[in-house]
Every structure is written in structure tokens, then in C-alpha cells.
Design a protein around this motif. Sequence first.
Motif, PDB file in Angstrom:
ATOM      1  N   TYR A  98     -11.996  -1.467   6.869  1.00 51.72           N
ATOM      2  CA  TYR A  98     -11.446  -0.508   5.919  1.00 51.72           C
ATOM      3  C   TYR A  98      -9.975  -0.339   6.284  1.00 51.72           C
ATOM      4  CZ  TYR A  98     -11.224   3.820   3.160  1.00 51.72           C
ATOM      5  OH  TYR A  98     -10.926   4.778   2.238  1.00 51.72           O
ATOM      6  N   VAL A  99      -9.079  -0.763   5.409  1.00 51.27           N
ATOM      7  CA  VAL A  99      -7.653  -0.782   5.716  1.00 51.27           C
ATOM      8  C   VAL A  99      -6.961   0.423   5.087  1.00 51.27           C
ATOM      9  CG1 VAL A  99      -5.492  -2.077   5.538  1.00 51.27           C
ATOM     10  CG2 VAL A  99      -7.662  -3.300   5.853  1.00 51.27           C
ATOM     11  N   ILE A 100      -6.168   1.110   5.913  1.00 47.10           N
ATOM     12  CA  ILE A 100      -5.416   2.286   5.477  1.00 47.10           C
ATOM     13  C   ILE A 100      -3.933   1.997   5.658  1.00 47.10           C
ATOM     14  CG2 ILE A 100      -4.975   4.736   5.887  1.00 47.10           C
ATOM     15  CD1 ILE A 100      -7.826   4.864   7.085  1.00 47.10           C
ATOM     16  N   ALA A 101      -3.162   2.140   4.589  1.00 49.10           N
ATOM     17  CA  ALA A 101      -1.723   1.942   4.646  1.00 49.10           C
ATOM     18  C   ALA A 101      -1.049   3.230   5.108  1.00 49.10           C
ATOM     19  CB  ALA A 101      -1.188   1.533   3.274  1.00 49.10           C
ATOM     20  N   ALA A 109      11.678   4.387   0.621  1.00 50.28           N
ATOM     21  CA  ALA A 109      11.647   2.954   0.934  1.00 50.28           C
ATOM     22  C   ALA A 109      10.297   2.549   1.498  1.00 50.28           C
ATOM     23  CB  ALA A 109      12.757   2.613   1.927  1.00 50.28           C
ATOM     24  N   GLY A 110       9.758   3.402   2.400  1.00 48.55           N
ATOM     25  CA  GLY A 110       8.442   3.115   2.956  1.00 48.55           C
ATOM     26  C   GLY A 110       7.360   3.173   1.915  1.00 48.55           C
ATOM     27  N   ALA A 111       7.494   4.131   0.979  1.00 43.78           N
ATOM     28  CA  ALA A 111       6.507   4.261  -0.091  1.00 43.78           C
ATOM     29  C   ALA A 111       6.481   3.009  -0.957  1.00 43.78           C
ATOM     30  CB  ALA A 111       6.809   5.492  -0.931  1.00 43.78           C
ATOM     31  N   ASP A 112       7.656   2.413  -1.179  1.00 45.27           N
ATOM     32  CA  ASP A 112       7.711   1.190  -1.992  1.00 45.27           C
ATOM     33  C   ASP A 112       6.968   0.040  -1.329  1.00 45.27           C
ATOM     34  OD1 ASP A 112       9.195   2.486  -3.900  1.00 45.27           O
ATOM     35  OD2 ASP A 112      11.129   1.765  -3.150  1.00 45.27           O
ATOM     36  N   ARG A 113       6.850   0.066  -0.002  1.00 46.84           N
ATOM     37  CA  ARG A 113       6.173  -1.016   0.709  1.00 46.84           C
ATOM     38  C   ARG A 113       4.675  -0.803   0.798  1.00 46.84           C
ATOM     39  NH1 ARG A 113       8.756  -3.061   6.094  1.00 46.84           N
ATOM     40  NH2 ARG A 113       7.198  -4.639   5.627  1.00 46.84           N
ATOM     41  N   VAL A 114       4.212   0.376   0.433  1.00 41.07           N
ATOM     42  CA  VAL A 114       2.777   0.632   0.464  1.00 41.07           C
ATOM     43  C   VAL A 114       2.066  -0.158  -0.627  1.00 41.07           C
ATOM     44  CG1 VAL A 114       1.011   2.392   0.062  1.00 41.07           C
ATOM     45  CG2 VAL A 114       2.925   2.874   1.585  1.00 41.07           C
ATOM     46  N   GLY A 121      -5.133  -5.541   0.064  1.00 49.33           N
ATOM     47  CA  GLY A 121      -6.496  -5.177   0.434  1.00 49.33           C
ATOM     48  C   GLY A 121      -6.667  -3.810   1.056  1.00 49.33           C
ATOM     49  N   ALA A 122      -5.568  -3.034   1.204  1.00 46.04           N
ATOM     50  CA  ALA A 122      -5.713  -1.670   1.715  1.00 46.04           C
ATOM     51  C   ALA A 122      -6.439  -0.808   0.687  1.00 46.04           C
ATOM     52  CB  ALA A 122      -4.354  -1.072   2.038  1.00 46.04           C
ATOM     53  N   SER A 123      -7.215   0.158   1.169  1.00 44.97           N
ATOM     54  CA  SER A 123      -8.038   0.981   0.278  1.00 44.97           C
ATOM     55  C   SER A 123      -7.598   2.435   0.206  1.00 44.97           C
ATOM     56  CB  SER A 123      -9.502   0.940   0.736  1.00 44.97           C
ATOM     57  OG  SER A 123     -10.000  -0.382   0.735  1.00 44.97           O
ATOM     58  N   ALA A 124      -6.717   2.859   1.129  1.00 48.68           N
ATOM     59  CA  ALA A 124      -6.300   4.259   1.161  1.00 48.68           C
ATOM     60  C   ALA A 124      -4.931   4.353   1.800  1.00 48.68           C
ATOM     61  CB  ALA A 124      -7.318   5.097   1.934  1.00 48.68           C
ATOM     62  N   VAL A 125      -4.336   5.549   1.715  1.00 46.49           N
ATOM     63  CA  VAL A 125      -3.013   5.806   2.289  1.00 46.49           C
ATOM     64  C   VAL A 125      -3.100   7.035   3.181  1.00 46.49           C
ATOM     65  CG1 VAL A 125      -0.600   6.357   1.814  1.00 46.49           C
ATOM     66  CG2 VAL A 125      -1.842   4.797   0.295  1.00 46.49           C
ATOM     67  N   ALA A 126      -2.487   6.961   4.353  1.00 46.04           N
ATOM     68  CA  ALA A 126      -2.384   8.107   5.264  1.00 46.04           C
ATOM     69  C   ALA A 126      -0.913   8.358   5.561  1.00 46.04           C
ATOM     70  CB  ALA A 126      -3.148   7.839   6.553  1.00 46.04           C
TER      71      ALA A 126
END
Length: 247
Positions: A98-101, A109-114, A121-126
Motif C-alpha cells: 500500500y503506497v502513500i505519497a 512544487a511538492g504537491a505537483d509531484r504527488v 500506483g500510490a493510493s493515498a497522500v500523507a
Amino acid sequence: MRDDGRRDARRQSVRAYLHRWVESSGAQLLVVDPSDDGGALAEAMAGRGVHVTWVGSTLDGLVEFGRTDPHAVVVAPSAPGIPAEEFVGVIRQHGSPYVIAAACAGDEAGADRVGPLMLAGASAVAVRPYAPQHLWDLLTHAPRSLAEHARLEFGPVALDATAYSVRVDGERIADLPLKEFELLRALLLAAPGVVTDDELRDALWGTDGKRPGGNTIAMHVTRLRSRLGSAVDVRRIRGRGYCLTAE
């Protein structure tokens, strides 16, 4: 000199055993993030039955992914090595973690890379810095749930680290003081095997600084016995340590 060498070897053996002990006690969470060493997160997640491995690059992440077979992976887009989205693609080809970005609040800038991580294949954001409760909420809803790793059972005793509860014969007993809770968990992890005094000291008070003697351990054991009742006993094995026995 020979005795000192033996003591050092014994201590190293205990530490190696405890390292395996902690890792085997919980599910595996791999964090690939160059921003921190993860000490605070590791401590917070340990209480939920999750062992955290923290690395600073995606290349180290590949090594640890193969070694630990993690249930979940947190990936920061800024991690050096191979591109983070390529890293996600690789680990998704070799398992189903289960991959979390990871994203920083207010970092456009970081948000653009999410986005590329989600496509890979990431499924969620933390959001960083990581909030243990938020991560736990994400992980418990993952397809490969982590919650079961926080639960330990032996005979009539069941311990749930997430709820900080202990049940004996299905009935919840009064909440244990922290040291007695950790003592019981250490015994449950090894049950029906024996846990030595040194191992209990390292598990309850760490390996650094001043640690209590055998009388303090015996005091906690006596109190734990009284709380568990007659369905299970904490036996003293002379010259070795303690173990759990069930009727």
C-alpha cells in the motif's frame, strides 16, 4: 579481559535478538524520505504494533523493500536516487504494498509531484510532518490491514496494542500501567518461551542509561500476576528469566 569480551558478546546477542523481536512483533512500514530520521514516528507507531524502517533515498528503499517485505510504503517525491515515481513502479511490480505519497503542507512544487506518484500506483497522500494517527487511519483501511499485527494471544490472554486493552477469557480487565502492559507484551511475544532479565530490561527501559535491577522486574511481575488472575501465570525460571504458562 575474557569476561569483558563475553559480556560484550552477550550484550550484542541480546540487542540483535531484540531487534528481530521488535521487527517480528508488528507489521512493516517503510518510509522513504530524506527529511528526518523517523525516531518519533517509529516510537509512536510501535505502540500500534507497526515497525518503521526509515531510509533517505529510493535506492536504499529498494534494498529495504526486498529485506522487510513491507505492508505499506510512504514515499517522498524529493527522495534522491531513482525518481520517486519510478521507485513506486518498481515496487508495485514486485509485490502489492500500500503506497502513500508524502506531501508538505503549503509546498506547491511538492504537491505537483504527488500526481505522478498517484499515477505510478500510490493510493493515498500523507502530509509531512507525519501524524501517527493519520498514518494509522490510512494503514488500517489498506487492503492488507495492519491492525491484526497489534494483537497477541496466548492461552486465555489477548492483548490489543491499538486499543491498549488486555482480555482474559474474553473479559477485558482494568487497564494495565504502561510497564506492566509492555512486560506482558514482551512475554506474549516469546510465549511459551523464556524471556531473560536482560531482555526484559532492554524491552522495558531501553539499552542506554541506568536500568533497574532484578527486584524492580520482580515487583512488576508480582503486580502483573495479581491482575491476570489464575488463568495464566508468569513463572520465574531460576537462572534464566520469566515465561507465561496457561492452565
